[in-house]
Design a protein around this motif. Structure first.
Motif, short mmCIF file in Angstrom:
data_model
loop_
_atom_site.label_atom_id
_atom_site.label_comp_id
_atom_site.label_asym_id
_atom_site.label_seq_id
_atom_site.Cartn_x
_atom_site.Cartn_y
_atom_site.Cartn_z
N GLY A 296 29.53 2.66 2.58
CA GLY A 296 28.74 3.37 3.27
C GLY A 296 27.32 3.51 3.49
N LEU A 297 27.20 3.02 4.72
CA LEU A 297 26.13 3.55 5.79
C LEU A 297 25.03 5.08 4.59
CD1 LEU A 297 25.70 2.74 9.36
CD2 LEU A 297 24.30 1.68 7.34
N LYS A 298 25.81 6.11 5.29
CA LYS A 298 24.92 6.98 4.07
C LYS A 298 25.17 7.10 2.67
CE LYS A 298 25.68 10.09 8.07
NZ LYS A 298 26.60 12.21 8.31
N ALA A 299 26.19 6.78 2.69
CA ALA A 299 26.26 5.67 0.77
C ALA A 299 25.53 5.37 0.42
CB ALA A 299 28.07 5.34 0.52
N LEU A 300 25.02 4.41 1.11
CA LEU A 300 24.17 3.50 0.30
C LEU A 300 23.32 4.33 0.21
CD1 LEU A 300 22.83 0.76 -0.57
CD2 LEU A 300 22.69 0.16 1.80
#
Length: 311
Positions: A296-300
């Motif tokens: 995910g974007l926020k996960a990264l």
């Protein structure tokens, strides 16, 4: 009063508008997806759909980051990373099961235009495709993690017309990765996962491969490929004696009740003998993010924060 000719022109104009609207409603776009056999393919889906079911936390992450939460009519309820919990468990979306076990009856009742899934539902791909087009997105551990994040983000952005927003969000990650890599180069690491009080090691070809494959650390167990870690021992940990030790707490990530915390499992005499412990380089990863929403974007962003804090 309108003449017969004028009325005819007006009727034709209204018909043209109606046909145009219908054509727009039926507009589709072809995007990347894996199929049920985990082979790369393409799938045709409606452009800018209004009824979407998301049964994967990395996809939920990307849709949330792009401001597309209002398109979601069904999600996997239950355990989700804290930053996604409100959207995953929103009363505005129906419960379609979990990321591993879908409620087909509830899913069909929603009449979705698109269904997004991750690797845990790969075996259900064909069955779900009979309900609506399925977009199956997952991390490719043989490629840099950023490549998978970009690909998944591009797919979702293309479907919903959010290409520019996606590019803006991805722009900062390459520089952060390069900075971490420069600092990590040449430093040894072991990546562990604690599951049911057992310590397992992770390599460069599965979950957490990002650390050794992309970020420059020398993973002392690089050849391992199991997503859930290979059986290990604290004696092996002492023998390998890494400079850095990163630990993922699977039981905490999935909310297993009564499980012993990884911090307690790792608090023993053998771990205390390692260079990582003695030099204060034993770090606990944001387990829910690394285990549930990798890709995910926020996960990264959260994952990079873990590594930045360690260096």
């Amino acid at each position: 009063m309108l003449s017969t000719f004028s009325r005819t022109l007006k009727a034709l104009a209204l018909l043209a508008v109606g046909l145009s609207t219908a054509a727009q409603a039926q507009e589709t776009v072809s995007v990347f997806s894996y199929n049920g056999a985990r082979q790369a393919t393409t799938v045709s889906v409606p452009k800018n759909p209004e009824r979407v079911v998301v049964i994967d936390y990395a996809v939920l992450d990307i849709m949330d980051t792009l401001g597309l939460g209002d398109k979601i009519v069904g999600t996997a309820k239950g355990v989700a990373p804290d930053y996604l919990s409100a959207l995953a468990n929103s009363p505005k979306s129906a419960n379609v099961g979990t990321v591993k076990a879908v409620d087909l009856e509830a899913l069909m009742a929603l009449e979705p235009e698109v269904i997004f899934i991750g690797g845990r539902l790969a075996a259900k791909y064909d069955q779900l495709s009979a309900i609506a087009p399925v977009v199956f997105l997952a991390v490719d551990y043989e490629q840099p993690l950023l490549s998978s994040v970009k690909r998944s983000t591009d797919v979702i952005a293309t479907i919903f017309g959010q290409e520019q927003a996606a590019q803006d969000l991805l722009a900062s990650y390459e520089e952060r990765i390069a900075t971490i890599k420069a600092k990590a180069q040449g430093h040894s690491v072991l990546i562990g996962m604690v599951n049911a009080s057992q310590f397992k090691t992770l390599g460069n070809h599965g979950r957490c491969a990002f650390i050794g494959q992309d970020l420059g650390f020398t993973n002392l167990a690089a050849d391992l490929s199991s997503n859930h870690g290979n059986e290990s021992s604290f004696e092996l940990l002492v023998k390998l004696n890494p400079e850095y030790l990163f630990v993922l707490d699977r039981d905490s990530a999935i909310g297993r009740k009564g499980a012993q915390l990884a911090r307690d499992v790792m608090n023993n005499e053998l771990v205390h003998k390692t260079r990582a412990y003695q030099e204060s380089k034993l770090f606990y990863l944001n387990s829910a993010v690394w285990y549930l929403s990798e890709g995910g974007l926020k996960a990264l962003d959260y994952m990079l924060q873990d590594l930045e804090a360690a260096l």
